[in-house]
Design a protein around this motif. Structure first.
Motif, PDB file in Angstrom:
ATOM      1  N   ALA A  26       0.821  -1.209   0.000  1.00 43.66           N
ATOM      2  CA  ALA A  26       0.000   0.000   0.000  1.00 43.66           C
ATOM      3  C   ALA A  26       0.856   1.260   0.000  1.00 43.66           C
ATOM      4  CB  ALA A  26      -0.926  -0.007   1.221  1.00 43.66           C
ATOM      5  N   ALA A  27       2.081   1.149   0.513  1.00 43.76           N
ATOM      6  CA  ALA A  27       3.010   2.281   0.526  1.00 43.76           C
ATOM      7  C   ALA A  27       3.920   2.276  -0.704  1.00 43.76           C
ATOM      8  CB  ALA A  27       3.858   2.234   1.795  1.00 43.76           C
ATOM      9  N   ARG A  97       4.673  -1.669  10.738  1.00 47.18           N
ATOM     10  CA  ARG A  97       3.868  -1.064   9.691  1.00 47.18           C
ATOM     11  C   ARG A  97       4.500   0.276   9.332  1.00 47.18           C
ATOM     12  NH1 ARG A  97      -2.388  -1.193  11.293  1.00 47.18           N
ATOM     13  NH2 ARG A  97      -2.517  -0.861   9.050  1.00 47.18           N
ATOM     14  N   PRO A  98       4.582   0.638   8.048  1.00 44.97           N
ATOM     15  CA  PRO A  98       5.219   1.898   7.664  1.00 44.97           C
ATOM     16  C   PRO A  98       4.348   3.096   7.989  1.00 44.97           C
ATOM     17  CG  PRO A  98       4.248   0.872   5.737  1.00 44.97           C
ATOM     18  CD  PRO A  98       4.072  -0.110   6.882  1.00 44.97           C
ATOM     19  N   ARG A  99       4.975   4.179   8.393  1.00 42.22           N
ATOM     20  CA  ARG A  99       4.263   5.447   8.491  1.00 42.22           C
ATOM     21  C   ARG A  99       4.257   6.100   7.103  1.00 42.22           C
ATOM     22  NH1 ARG A  99       3.038   6.313  13.698  1.00 42.22           N
ATOM     23  NH2 ARG A  99       4.417   5.496  15.326  1.00 42.22           N
ATOM     24  N   PRO A 100       3.271   6.909   6.794  1.00 45.50           N
ATOM     25  CA  PRO A 100       3.124   7.436   5.433  1.00 45.50           C
ATOM     26  C   PRO A 100       4.349   8.193   4.926  1.00 45.50           C
ATOM     27  CG  PRO A 100       1.138   7.847   6.716  1.00 45.50           C
ATOM     28  CD  PRO A 100       2.157   7.317   7.675  1.00 45.50           C
ATOM     29  N   GLU A 101       5.077   8.838   5.817  1.00 46.51           N
ATOM     30  CA  GLU A 101       6.215   9.660   5.411  1.00 46.51           C
ATOM     31  C   GLU A 101       7.524   8.895   5.314  1.00 46.51           C
ATOM     32  OE1 GLU A 101       5.531  10.267   9.897  1.00 46.51           O
ATOM     33  OE2 GLU A 101       4.357   9.856   8.086  1.00 46.51           O
ATOM     34  N   PRO A 135      13.064  15.680   6.539  1.00 42.60           N
ATOM     35  CA  PRO A 135      11.675  16.115   6.316  1.00 42.60           C
ATOM     36  C   PRO A 135      10.715  15.535   7.343  1.00 42.60           C
ATOM     37  CG  PRO A 135      12.682  15.277   4.287  1.00 42.60           C
ATOM     38  CD  PRO A 135      13.610  14.929   5.398  1.00 42.60           C
ATOM     39  N   GLU A 136       9.513  16.080   7.350  1.00 41.24           N
ATOM     40  CA  GLU A 136       8.401  15.574   8.168  1.00 41.24           C
ATOM     41  C   GLU A 136       8.730  15.571   9.660  1.00 41.24           C
ATOM     42  OE1 GLU A 136       5.582  15.023   6.799  1.00 41.24           O
ATOM     43  OE2 GLU A 136       6.183  15.013   4.692  1.00 41.24           O
ATOM     44  N   ASP A 195      10.162   7.671  15.117  1.00 38.22           N
ATOM     45  CA  ASP A 195      10.177   6.442  14.341  1.00 38.22           C
ATOM     46  C   ASP A 195       9.434   6.596  13.016  1.00 38.22           C
ATOM     47  OD1 ASP A 195      11.470   5.440  16.514  1.00 38.22           O
ATOM     48  OD2 ASP A 195       9.932   3.974  17.051  1.00 38.22           O
ATOM     49  N   LEU A 196       9.913   5.833  12.020  1.00 33.40           N
ATOM     50  CA  LEU A 196       9.275   5.826  10.699  1.00 33.40           C
ATOM     51  C   LEU A 196       8.352   4.627  10.504  1.00 33.40           C
ATOM     52  CD1 LEU A 196      12.272   6.916   8.441  1.00 33.40           C
ATOM     53  CD2 LEU A 196      10.426   8.321   9.360  1.00 33.40           C
TER      54      LEU A 196
END
Length: 249
Positions: A26-27, A97-101, A135-136, A195-196
């Motif tokens: 999904a990412a 699980r990945p974070r969106p950024e 970033p982010e 965390d990412l």
């Protein structure tokens, strides 16, 4: 920079693999599976990569079969990064699980050659020295205290991967502790905060330990005195390492 993405997964855990593949797809991430090593299937007499006396002196506990399997699994993943064509490889355990950024931050990290190993999942939040703004709202940093816990997600440069694998042999600490020790591996080893990745519900079920057996492996208090000395030395070395790390210009 091209980055490949690897996931460590035991053959007996297909449901974990299905979950993380779906989350990563999904990412926009295609995962390369690394078959995890089941330490419980390796008799103690055949754990050739484990230095048990040194492990007990440094960690103050008897090593668990699952810890040994975890360690070998991560070495396999790091060696896969070294053998790959990409300039860097991310290694995941299969309960994140990945974070969106995440991808944007990793690409920004990769834009400069000021790191070899960077971890981006943690269980503890120590004080730290900021080295570079990412970033982010993220930063590349060196921690003053530790261990910070978790080897669930990290990135390794291909040019450093084989050196890292060799520096981590033999096993004398749990993997999540050993990989942080840039002062010992001689690799530029830092952290991304915050965390990412997030930990999935499956992370609450450990594949290393079951129930209260972890505490039962502690050595008697008088046998843990060398561990206290080791940890005091590690604290000094960690602080010195953080202060010596170069800030990005």
């Amino acid at each position: 920079m091209r980055i490949d993405f690897f996931v460590i997964n035991l053959d007996r855990s297909p449901e974990r693999l299905a979950d993380i593949r779906a989350d990563m797809a999904a990412a926009g991430i295609d995962l390369i599976r690394v078959a995890g090593v089941d330490g419980k299937a390796i008799p103690e007499a055949e754990r050739d990569l484990l230095d048990t006396p040194r492990f007990q002196r440094r960690h103050g506990k008897r090593p668990a079969a699952g810890e040994y399997g975890c360690y070998l699994s991560h070495l396999k993943a790091i060696e896969a990064v070294a053998a790959g064509a990409a300039e860097a490889g991310v290694v995941f355990e299969d309960d994140v699980r990945p974070r969106p950024e995440m991808l944007a931050v990793l690409q920004a990290l990769a834009s400069r050659d000021d790191w070899d190993v960077v971890r981006f999942a943690h269980h503890r939040r120590p004080s730290r020295r900021r080295l570079r703004v990412l970033p982010e709202g993220r930063t590349l940093a060196a921690s003053f205290h530790g261990p910070t816990g978790s080897a669930a997600a990290y990135i390794v440069r291909r040019t450093a991967a084989q050196r890292l694998a060799e520096a981590l042999k033999p096993m004398s600490l749990p993997f999540d502790v050993a990989i942080e020790r840039g002062w010992d591996t001689k690799l530029r080893t830092f952290d991304i905060w915050d965390d990412l990745v997030a930990f999935s519900q499956r992370s609450k079920t450990s594949q290393i330990e079951v129930g209260g057996r972890y505490g039962s492996r502690k050595l008697k208090p008088w046998r843990r005195l060398p561990t206290l000395v080791f940890r005091a030395s590690e604290l000094v070395r960690r602080i010195a390492y953080a202060f010596a790390a170069e800030r990005a210009r």
